[in-house]
Write a protein that holds these residues in place. Structure first.
Motif, PDB file in Angstrom:
ATOM      1  N   VAL A 206       0.746  -1.179  -0.003  1.00  0.00           N
ATOM      2  CA  VAL A 206       0.046   0.281   0.107  1.00  0.00           C
ATOM      3  C   VAL A 206       0.497   1.310  -0.210  1.00  0.00           C
ATOM      4  CG1 VAL A 206      -1.590   1.322   1.533  1.00  0.00           C
ATOM      5  CG2 VAL A 206      -1.773  -1.437   0.791  1.00  0.00           C
ATOM      6  N   VAL A 207       1.012   1.470  -1.109  1.00  0.00           N
ATOM      7  CA  VAL A 207       1.467   3.154  -1.234  1.00  0.00           C
ATOM      8  C   VAL A 207       0.706   4.357  -0.756  1.00  0.00           C
ATOM      9  CG1 VAL A 207       3.154   4.332  -3.358  1.00  0.00           C
ATOM     10  CG2 VAL A 207       3.245   1.833  -2.994  1.00  0.00           C
ATOM     11  N   LEU A 208       1.292   5.114  -0.369  1.00  0.00           N
ATOM     12  CA  LEU A 208       1.189   6.715   0.091  1.00  0.00           C
ATOM     13  C   LEU A 208       1.800   7.504  -0.602  1.00  0.00           C
ATOM     14  CD1 LEU A 208      -1.417   6.895   2.749  1.00  0.00           C
ATOM     15  CD2 LEU A 208      -0.921   4.568   2.409  1.00  0.00           C
ATOM     16  N   THR A 209       0.906   8.366  -0.647  1.00  0.00           N
ATOM     17  CA  THR A 209       1.679   9.621  -1.269  1.00  0.00           C
ATOM     18  C   THR A 209       0.891  11.160  -0.742  1.00  0.00           C
ATOM     19  OG1 THR A 209       2.405  10.765  -3.514  1.00  0.00           O
ATOM     20  CG2 THR A 209       0.412   9.209  -4.364  1.00  0.00           C
ATOM     21  N   GLY A 210       2.134  12.140  -0.813  1.00  0.00           N
ATOM     22  CA  GLY A 210       0.952  13.136  -0.841  1.00  0.00           C
ATOM     23  C   GLY A 210       1.897  15.078  -0.865  1.00  0.00           C
ATOM     24  N   MET A 211       2.036  15.663  -1.500  1.00  0.00           N
ATOM     25  CA  MET A 211       2.334  16.789  -1.491  1.00  0.00           C
ATOM     26  C   MET A 211       2.731  17.377  -0.146  1.00  0.00           C
ATOM     27  SD  MET A 211       5.360  17.606  -3.732  1.00  0.00           S
ATOM     28  CE  MET A 211       6.275  18.262  -3.083  1.00  0.00           C
ATOM     29  N   GLY A 212       3.891  18.043   0.238  1.00  0.00           N
ATOM     30  CA  GLY A 212       4.202  19.096   1.819  1.00  0.00           C
ATOM     31  C   GLY A 212       2.699  18.697   3.550  1.00  0.00           C
ATOM     32  N   LYS A 213       2.149  19.385   3.486  1.00  0.00           N
ATOM     33  CA  LYS A 213       2.043  18.899   5.017  1.00  0.00           C
ATOM     34  C   LYS A 213       0.859  17.691   5.402  1.00  0.00           C
ATOM     35  CE  LYS A 213       3.094  22.565   7.004  1.00  0.00           C
ATOM     36  NZ  LYS A 213       3.427  23.094   5.734  1.00  0.00           N
ATOM     37  N   ALA A 214       0.139  17.624   3.786  1.00  0.00           N
ATOM     38  CA  ALA A 214      -0.464  16.274   3.532  1.00  0.00           C
ATOM     39  C   ALA A 214       0.009  15.244   3.185  1.00  0.00           C
ATOM     40  CB  ALA A 214      -1.174  16.229   1.711  1.00  0.00           C
ATOM     41  N   GLY A 215       2.143  15.550   2.937  1.00  0.00           N
ATOM     42  CA  GLY A 215       2.964  14.225   2.594  1.00  0.00           C
ATOM     43  C   GLY A 215       3.319  13.795   3.823  1.00  0.00           C
ATOM     44  N   LEU A 216       3.012  14.848   5.005  1.00  0.00           N
ATOM     45  CA  LEU A 216       3.145  14.337   5.871  1.00  0.00           C
ATOM     46  C   LEU A 216       2.482  13.411   6.977  1.00  0.00           C
ATOM     47  CD1 LEU A 216       5.601  17.499   7.539  1.00  0.00           C
ATOM     48  CD2 LEU A 216       6.597  15.574   6.467  1.00  0.00           C
ATOM     49  N   ILE A 217       1.186  13.692   6.205  1.00  0.00           N
ATOM     50  CA  ILE A 217       0.216  12.417   6.762  1.00  0.00           C
ATOM     51  C   ILE A 217       0.618  11.636   6.478  1.00  0.00           C
ATOM     52  CG2 ILE A 217      -2.250  12.623   6.889  1.00  0.00           C
ATOM     53  CD1 ILE A 217      -0.603  14.646   9.533  1.00  0.00           C
ATOM     54  N   ALA A 218       0.781  11.481   4.769  1.00  0.00           N
ATOM     55  CA  ALA A 218       0.522  10.184   4.406  1.00  0.00           C
ATOM     56  C   ALA A 218       2.001   9.502   4.816  1.00  0.00           C
ATOM     57  CB  ALA A 218       0.929  10.364   3.027  1.00  0.00           C
ATOM     58  N   GLN A 219       3.048   9.692   5.688  1.00  0.00           N
ATOM     59  CA  GLN A 219       4.633   9.189   6.239  1.00  0.00           C
ATOM     60  C   GLN A 219       3.441   8.518   7.137  1.00  0.00           C
ATOM     61  OE1 GLN A 219       7.759  11.146   5.990  1.00  0.00           O
ATOM     62  NE2 GLN A 219       6.867  12.526   4.186  1.00  0.00           N
ATOM     63  N   LYS A 220       2.822   9.102   7.773  1.00  0.00           N
ATOM     64  CA  LYS A 220       2.341   8.848   9.185  1.00  0.00           C
ATOM     65  C   LYS A 220       1.307   7.424   9.194  1.00  0.00           C
ATOM     66  CE  LYS A 220      -0.217   7.997  12.995  1.00  0.00           C
ATOM     67  NZ  LYS A 220      -1.085   7.848  13.522  1.00  0.00           N
ATOM     68  N   ILE A 221       0.355   7.370   8.724  1.00  0.00           N
ATOM     69  CA  ILE A 221      -0.594   6.877   8.178  1.00  0.00           C
ATOM     70  C   ILE A 221       0.333   5.363   7.440  1.00  0.00           C
ATOM     71  CG2 ILE A 221      -2.654   5.567   6.944  1.00  0.00           C
ATOM     72  CD1 ILE A 221      -2.945   9.540   6.487  1.00  0.00           C
ATOM     73  N   SER A 222       0.692   5.797   6.544  1.00  0.00           N
ATOM     74  CA  SER A 222       1.878   4.733   6.057  1.00  0.00           C
ATOM     75  C   SER A 222       2.583   3.709   7.199  1.00  0.00           C
ATOM     76  CB  SER A 222       3.174   5.060   5.262  1.00  0.00           C
ATOM     77  OG  SER A 222       3.982   3.713   4.520  1.00  0.00           O
ATOM     78  N   SER A 223       3.144   4.285   8.265  1.00  0.00           N
ATOM     79  CA  SER A 223       3.550   3.975   9.257  1.00  0.00           C
ATOM     80  C   SER A 223       2.798   3.290  10.305  1.00  0.00           C
ATOM     81  CB  SER A 223       4.476   4.714   9.941  1.00  0.00           C
ATOM     82  OG  SER A 223       4.930   3.898  10.630  1.00  0.00           O
ATOM     83  N   THR A 224       1.776   3.695  10.430  1.00  0.00           N
ATOM     84  CA  THR A 224       0.235   2.858  11.257  1.00  0.00           C
ATOM     85  C   THR A 224       0.628   1.599  10.136  1.00  0.00           C
ATOM     86  OG1 THR A 224      -0.082   5.326  11.948  1.00  0.00           O
ATOM     87  CG2 THR A 224      -1.111   3.157  12.035  1.00  0.00           C
ATOM     88  N   LEU A 225       0.422   1.714   9.367  1.00  0.00           N
ATOM     89  CA  LEU A 225      -0.576   0.276   8.769  1.00  0.00           C
ATOM     90  C   LEU A 225       0.845  -0.486   8.410  1.00  0.00           C
ATOM     91  CD1 LEU A 225      -1.714   2.447   5.304  1.00  0.00           C
ATOM     92  CD2 LEU A 225      -2.881   0.412   6.663  1.00  0.00           C
ATOM     93  N   THR A 226       1.945  -0.531   8.131  1.00  0.00           N
ATOM     94  CA  THR A 226       2.748  -1.066   8.661  1.00  0.00           C
ATOM     95  C   THR A 226       2.777  -2.169   9.770  1.00  0.00           C
ATOM     96  OG1 THR A 226       4.412   0.136   6.727  1.00  0.00           O
ATOM     97  CG2 THR A 226       5.712  -1.739   8.078  1.00  0.00           C
ATOM     98  N   SER A 227       3.226  -0.753  10.422  1.00  0.00           N
ATOM     99  CA  SER A 227       3.331  -1.755  11.968  1.00  0.00           C
ATOM    100  C   SER A 227       2.222  -2.275  12.567  1.00  0.00           C
ATOM    101  CB  SER A 227       3.433  -0.974  13.204  1.00  0.00           C
ATOM    102  OG  SER A 227       2.062   0.355  13.652  1.00  0.00           O
ATOM    103  N   THR A 228       0.854  -1.940  11.988  1.00  0.00           N
ATOM    104  CA  THR A 228      -0.172  -2.563  12.244  1.00  0.00           C
ATOM    105  C   THR A 228      -0.644  -3.925  11.110  1.00  0.00           C
ATOM    106  OG1 THR A 228      -1.801  -1.223  10.974  1.00  0.00           O
ATOM    107  CG2 THR A 228      -1.814  -1.100  13.714  1.00  0.00           C
ATOM    108  N   GLY A 229       0.773  -4.528  10.110  1.00  0.00           N
ATOM    109  CA  GLY A 229       0.109  -6.101   9.881  1.00  0.00           C
ATOM    110  C   GLY A 229      -0.373  -5.542   8.003  1.00  0.00           C
ATOM    111  N   THR A 230       0.350  -4.745   7.741  1.00  0.00           N
ATOM    112  CA  THR A 230      -0.343  -3.642   6.336  1.00  0.00           C
ATOM    113  C   THR A 230       1.662  -3.570   5.552  1.00  0.00           C
ATOM    114  OG1 THR A 230      -2.475  -3.531   6.385  1.00  0.00           O
ATOM    115  CG2 THR A 230      -1.703  -2.997   5.101  1.00  0.00           C
ATOM    116  N   PRO A 231       2.045  -4.272   4.407  1.00  0.00           N
ATOM    117  CA  PRO A 231       3.411  -2.907   4.082  1.00  0.00           C
ATOM    118  C   PRO A 231       2.649  -2.409   3.867  1.00  0.00           C
ATOM    119  CG  PRO A 231       2.555  -5.788   4.019  1.00  0.00           C
ATOM    120  CD  PRO A 231       1.523  -5.918   4.299  1.00  0.00           C
ATOM    121  N   SER A 232       3.779  -1.781   4.064  1.00  0.00           N
ATOM    122  CA  SER A 232       3.489  -0.201   3.289  1.00  0.00           C
ATOM    123  C   SER A 232       4.511   0.730   2.956  1.00  0.00           C
ATOM    124  CB  SER A 232       1.944   1.025   4.281  1.00  0.00           C
ATOM    125  OG  SER A 232       2.103   2.015   3.603  1.00  0.00           O
ATOM    126  N   THR A 233       4.653   1.220   1.606  1.00  0.00           N
ATOM    127  CA  THR A 233       5.811   2.685   1.878  1.00  0.00           C
ATOM    128  C   THR A 233       4.898   4.273   1.583  1.00  0.00           C
ATOM    129  OG1 THR A 233       7.891   2.936   0.720  1.00  0.00           O
ATOM    130  CG2 THR A 233       6.424   2.595  -0.160  1.00  0.00           C
TER     131      THR A 233
END
Length: 334
Positions: free
Chosen positions: A51-78
């Motif tokens: 599951v690939v998250l993307t976003g620009m600027g502040k939305a990108g920072l939020i996308a990174q956090k969501i990706s991290s949460t997915l990864t730590s809860t069993g869903t491979p993400s970047t």
């Protein structure tokens, strides 16, 4: 003094008002959720790739956090930076992946440029946006609409309310998918072995407090002590402070420790070696299973002031032996 106090109160009142405005926006977003949310979670759950998250600027920072949460809860993400995507990073995408793009306007230049590239690769895309008629929404397979939001920034420019809602939406997605996966606290601990929670929830098996298949100091409970000691030494080359005794079915029936031997020798002298082990052993000793928490095993060792703890499977067959030194080396309670 009074003037300073009045200023502080006014500042706090304004802060509370800003937080309440964001809370109201979250409430409106929650009430506006539709079937697309459950469809998005189903797609994430079914994703065979990343599951690939993307976003620009502040939305990108939020996308990174969501990706991290997915990864730590069993869903491979970047995370894929939309600006870097056109300079080679697009190579991270594969057809069995899933893209989740965050943009409140849904029309930022970098995101719009990325849309066509994702479509060329035939990768499905989910939009998290506040504009249902935006290019991002129109060209995505599913849209999670944040609703019509007002940023709490007095100029209406700095992303604030919108990024708070994006983050809440991402958390709701990640936790919902986690529950759909039946992702347990033990699974979470396995992904967080270095964290406090990981150390608290790691199991005896996960912590490798014993090695499966390793020879154990086992002897039958129908022998005398001399025979049991000899048998246990033959069964394992390791020196242990106890003998695990088993019945005729192979299940654990008792335990003889160094302390038991010292007490028996003090009472009976050399004759203690000829005593049946059943008269010396501790019947139904304290045991743990591979699924027992390592922290619990350590607590048992301390509570009963013992140095070794048998590990048995659900049927009661011995599969391992925990030494207190093994547990202390892990520092599972820190």
């Amino acid at each position: 003094m009074n003037k300073q106090t009045d200023t502080d109160i006014n500042g706090l009142a304004h802060a509370r008002q800003l937080i309440e405005l964001e809370a109201a926006a979250l409430k409106n977003m929650a009430e506006g959720l539709d079937d697309n949310f459950t469809k998005a979670c189903a797609r994430i759950l079914a994703c065979q790739g990343t599951v690939v998250l993307t976003g620009m600027g502040k939305a990108g920072l939020i996308a990174q956090k969501i990706s991290s949460t997915l990864t730590s809860t069993g869903t491979p993400s970047t995370f894929l930076h939309p600006a870097e995507a056109i300079h080679g990073d697009l190579g991270v995408l594969r057809r069995n992946d899933l893209v989740i793009a965050l943009s409140y306007s849904g029309a930022s230049e970098e995101i719009v440029r990325l849309i066509g590239l994702v479509k060329q690769l035939e990768v499905p895309m989910i939009a998290i946006t506040g504009k249902g008629d935006s290019p991002l929404s129109k060209h995505s397979d599913l849209t999670l609409n944040l609703g019509d939001l007002e940023e709490i920034c007095p100029h209406g420019l700095a992303p604030s309310t919108s990024t708070t809602c994006m983050l809440a939406m991402g958390d709701a997605i990640a936790i919902n998918v986690m529950q759909l996966r039946n992702f347990s606290s033990e699974d979470y601990a396995r992904f967080h072995p270095g964290g406090t929670l990981g150390r608290q929830l790691v199991t005896v098996d996960q912590a490798a407090l014993f090695t499966r298949g390793k020879p154990l100091p086992v002897a039958e409970d129908n022998l005398n002590l001399r025979e049991a000691i000899t048998t246990a030494e033959i069964n394992t080359e390791m020196r242990h402070g106890c003998i695990i005794l088993i019945d005729d079915t192979g299940k654990l029936s008792g335990l003889i420790t160094d302390g038991d031997l010292r007490r028996a020798m003090k009472t009976n002298g050399q004759a203690f070696l000829d005593q049946p082990v059943k008269t010396l052993m501790t019947k139904t000793p304290t045991v743990v299973q591979p699924t027992t928490l390592a922290a619990e095993a350590m607590a048992i060792l301390h509570k009963h002031r013992i140095d070794e703890l048998p590990v048995v499977d659900k049927q009661g067959y011995p599969v391992g032996l925990i030494d207190i030194q093994d547990v202390l080396s892990l520092k599972v309670l820190q």
